[in-house]
Write a protein that holds these residues in place. Structure first.
Motif, short mmCIF file in Angstrom:
data_model
loop_
_atom_site.label_atom_id
_atom_site.label_comp_id
_atom_site.label_asym_id
_atom_site.label_seq_id
_atom_site.Cartn_x
_atom_site.Cartn_y
_atom_site.Cartn_z
N ASN A 179 0.84 -1.19 0.00
CA ASN A 179 0.00 0.00 0.00
C ASN A 179 0.88 1.25 0.00
N ALA A 201 0.72 3.66 1.81
CA ALA A 201 1.08 3.98 3.21
C ALA A 201 2.41 3.33 3.60
N THR A 216 -11.43 0.32 2.20
CA THR A 216 -11.36 1.79 2.32
C THR A 216 -12.42 2.45 1.44
N GLY A 249 -4.66 3.60 -9.51
CA GLY A 249 -3.97 2.83 -8.46
C GLY A 249 -4.88 1.83 -7.76
N VAL A 294 -6.61 1.85 -4.69
CA VAL A 294 -7.92 2.33 -4.23
C VAL A 294 -8.73 2.86 -5.42
N ARG A 300 -3.76 14.45 -14.51
CA ARG A 300 -3.27 15.24 -13.37
C ARG A 300 -2.78 16.59 -13.88
N VAL A 320 4.84 13.20 -0.32
CA VAL A 320 5.92 12.32 -0.78
C VAL A 320 6.45 12.84 -2.12
N ASN A 374 2.54 2.08 -11.45
CA ASN A 374 1.55 1.01 -11.30
C ASN A 374 0.18 1.35 -11.86
N GLY A 420 -3.14 -0.45 -10.98
CA GLY A 420 -3.71 -1.48 -10.10
C GLY A 420 -2.73 -1.77 -8.97
N1 NAP Z 1 -6.86 6.46 4.91
C1 NAP Z 1 -6.85 5.19 4.63
O1 NAP Z 1 -7.34 4.37 5.41
C2 NAP Z 1 -6.24 4.75 3.33
C3 NAP Z 1 -6.31 3.41 2.93
C4 NAP Z 1 -5.77 3.06 1.69
C5 NAP Z 1 -5.15 4.01 0.91
N2 NAP Z 1 -5.07 5.29 1.35
C6 NAP Z 1 -4.42 6.33 0.54
O2 NAP Z 1 -4.94 6.25 -0.77
C7 NAP Z 1 -3.97 6.58 -1.72
C8 NAP Z 1 -3.85 5.46 -2.73
O3 NAP Z 1 -3.34 4.32 -2.07
P1 NAP Z 1 -2.95 2.98 -2.81
O4 NAP Z 1 -2.27 2.14 -1.81
O5 NAP Z 1 -4.11 2.47 -3.56
O6 NAP Z 1 -1.84 3.47 -3.80
P2 NAP Z 1 -1.82 3.72 -5.37
O7 NAP Z 1 -2.95 4.60 -5.76
O8 NAP Z 1 -1.67 2.45 -6.09
O9 NAP Z 1 -0.49 4.59 -5.37
C9 NAP Z 1 0.34 4.77 -6.38
C10 NAP Z 1 -0.12 5.86 -7.32
O10 NAP Z 1 -0.36 7.11 -6.63
C11 NAP Z 1 -0.12 8.20 -7.51
N3 NAP Z 1 0.69 9.19 -6.79
C12 NAP Z 1 0.26 10.37 -6.34
N4 NAP Z 1 1.19 11.03 -5.67
C13 NAP Z 1 2.29 10.26 -5.70
C14 NAP Z 1 3.58 10.42 -5.17
N5 NAP Z 1 3.93 11.48 -4.46
N6 NAP Z 1 4.48 9.41 -5.39
C15 NAP Z 1 4.13 8.32 -6.10
N7 NAP Z 1 2.88 8.12 -6.60
C16 NAP Z 1 1.97 9.08 -6.40
C17 NAP Z 1 0.57 7.61 -8.73
O11 NAP Z 1 -0.37 7.51 -9.76
P3 NAP Z 1 -0.83 8.77 -10.66
O12 NAP Z 1 0.11 9.91 -10.41
O13 NAP Z 1 -0.79 8.27 -12.04
O14 NAP Z 1 -2.21 9.04 -10.20
C18 NAP Z 1 0.96 6.20 -8.31
O15 NAP Z 1 0.99 5.30 -9.39
C19 NAP Z 1 -2.69 6.87 -0.93
O16 NAP Z 1 -2.58 8.26 -0.69
C20 NAP Z 1 -2.94 6.14 0.38
O17 NAP Z 1 -2.19 6.65 1.46
C21 NAP Z 1 -5.60 5.67 2.54
#
Ligand code: NAP
Length: 337
Positions: free
Chosen positions: A40, A42, A126, A150, A152, A190, A239, A326, A328
């Motif tokens: 994840n 996180a 989530t 991604g 989520v 974006r 980040v 990524n 997915g």
């Molecule tokens: N609060 C909660 O309970 C909870 C639970 C799950 C996930 N989340 C949050 O939801 C978001 C998505 O989580 P995920 O695990 O599914 O990850 P994800 O979306 O698969 O994360 C990777 C993607 O995020 C985008 N991205 C945006 N800013 C970035 C950065 N500074 N560095 C690298 N990639 C970045 C990129 O795609 P693009 O730039 O192409 O969009 C990247 O491919 C994250 O912010 C995570 O912390 C929160």
């Protein structure tokens, strides 16, 4: 058995793999032989020391795994040795074996692969929690989701469709446009003004899911229609890359808006802060996991897997995510070889 450790706060060089004795399950616990662990976003933030809920260094990340029950502790009634399971581990999932409370382990049907099972818990839970539990999602509701390609993001698109939702706008890197559209979303690259686009086309969305943080949060709020709901569930703009940038994190924090509920009355909009790692009502989480398992079995949801890396290549896997590569979910393979 081997497990991945974040030895200290830092970049990808902070990741180590250590060997140690197998852990023993105690009363109410099971020992799982891990086949897949989900990565994840996180996990990347906690490696950089930017995640409040993480344990002190050194520690092993890993919120979710799938695998086979190797041993059960006393008083365990819900599963047996040999069962194929998925587990919400909290931390510690990046390991060949992990001990988990029986309460956080679910059997998986034969037709569900270890890949699919490990890719599901955090992302779908989530999204479901925001839209269904908090958001009172109704048929036809429109949605805006960021990081749409991604983990989520893709889970959200599938859930919205399964729930009979309406239009879904998804923002991501421009290069992922085709992929995002294939997931049933209207893609907004974006950097493009998504508020204007949404306002022009439908007047505003019912639900906006913002994992970006900083001033982006206000843009997501503006994209809502009257009565719309904003879920702030991440801070990815803290980040910058594999190495921690404290300045970037502080900028994100300082530019995140503070909302005034009296003013919010005028538009009936709501703002939720969401952190599943700090969600305490286990019954609610369990009910949602059961609902999701039924949807998975019925084929209504089907996790999108970007890639599976052997656990020895965990740094490469995380680098791939840092590079925004990524589409997915990214998984780690811990299966015995
Ligand atoms: N609060 C909660 O309970 C909870 C639970 C799950 C996930 N989340 C949050 O939801 C978001 C998505 O989580 P995920 O695990 O599914 O990850 P994800 O979306 O698969 O994360 C990777 C993607 O995020 C985008 N991205 C945006 N800013 C970035 C950065 N500074 N560095 C690298 N990639 C970045 C990129 O795609 P693009 O730039 O192409 O969009 C990247 O491919 C994250 O912010 C995570 O912390 C929160």
């Amino acid at each position: 058995m081997k497990r991945v450790v974040y030895a200290k706060r830092g970049g990808l060089e902070a990741i180590e793999i250590i060997e140690e004795e197998s852990p023993e399950p105690e009363k109410g616990e099971v020992l799982v032989e891990v086949h897949r662990a989900g990565i994840n976003f996180a996990d990347l933030m906690m490696r950089q020391g930017l995640y409040g809920a993480a344990p002190d260094f050194p520690f092993t990340p890993g919120y979710e795994v799938s695998g086979i029950v190797l041993k059960v502790g006393k008083n365990v009634e819900g599963c047996q040795v040999g069962d194929r399971v998925v587990a919400l581990t909290g931390f510690g999932g990046y390991a060949q074996q992990v001990v988990v409370s029986e309460q956080r382990v679910w059997k998986i049907p034969d037709n569900v692969s270890f890949d699919m099972a490990a890719a599901m818990p955090v992302t779908y839970l989530t999204a479901h929690h925001m839209l269904v539990h908090l958001g009172n999602f109704r048929k036809g509701d429109s949605v805006l989701v960021h990081h749409a390609a991604g983990g989520v993001g893709t889970a959200t698109a599938q859930l919205v469709k399964a729930l009979g939702g309406g239009v879904i706008y998804g923002t991501s890197s421009a290069s992922k446009s085709k992929f995002v559209e294939q997931q049933g979303m209207i893609h907004i690259p974006r950097g493009e003004d998504f508020v204007k686009r949404i306002k022009d086309e439908i007047g505003g969305v019912h639900h906006a899911l913002d994992p970006v943080g900083g001033k982006h949060v206000m843009q997501s709020y503006k994209a809502l229609r009257n009565g719309g709901r904003l879920y702030v569930f991440g801070a990815s703009s803290a980040v910058k890359g594999p190495r921690r940038s404290l300045l970037t994190a502080i900028r994100m924090w300082k530019s995140t808006p503070k909302f005034d509920p009296i003013r919010m009355m005028n538009s009936n909009k709501s703002v939720y802060g969401v952190h599943m790692g700090r969600w305490e009502d286990q019954e609610v989480a369990k009910e949602q996991m059961i609902a999701l398992a039924k949807m998975l079995e019925a084929g209504l949801i089907n996790p999108v897997i970007d890639s599976v890396y052997r656990f020895e290549d965990v740094a490469e896997a995380q680098k791939h995510i840092h590079n925004r590569g990524n589409r997915g979910k990214v998984l780690l393979d811990f299966s015995p070889q």
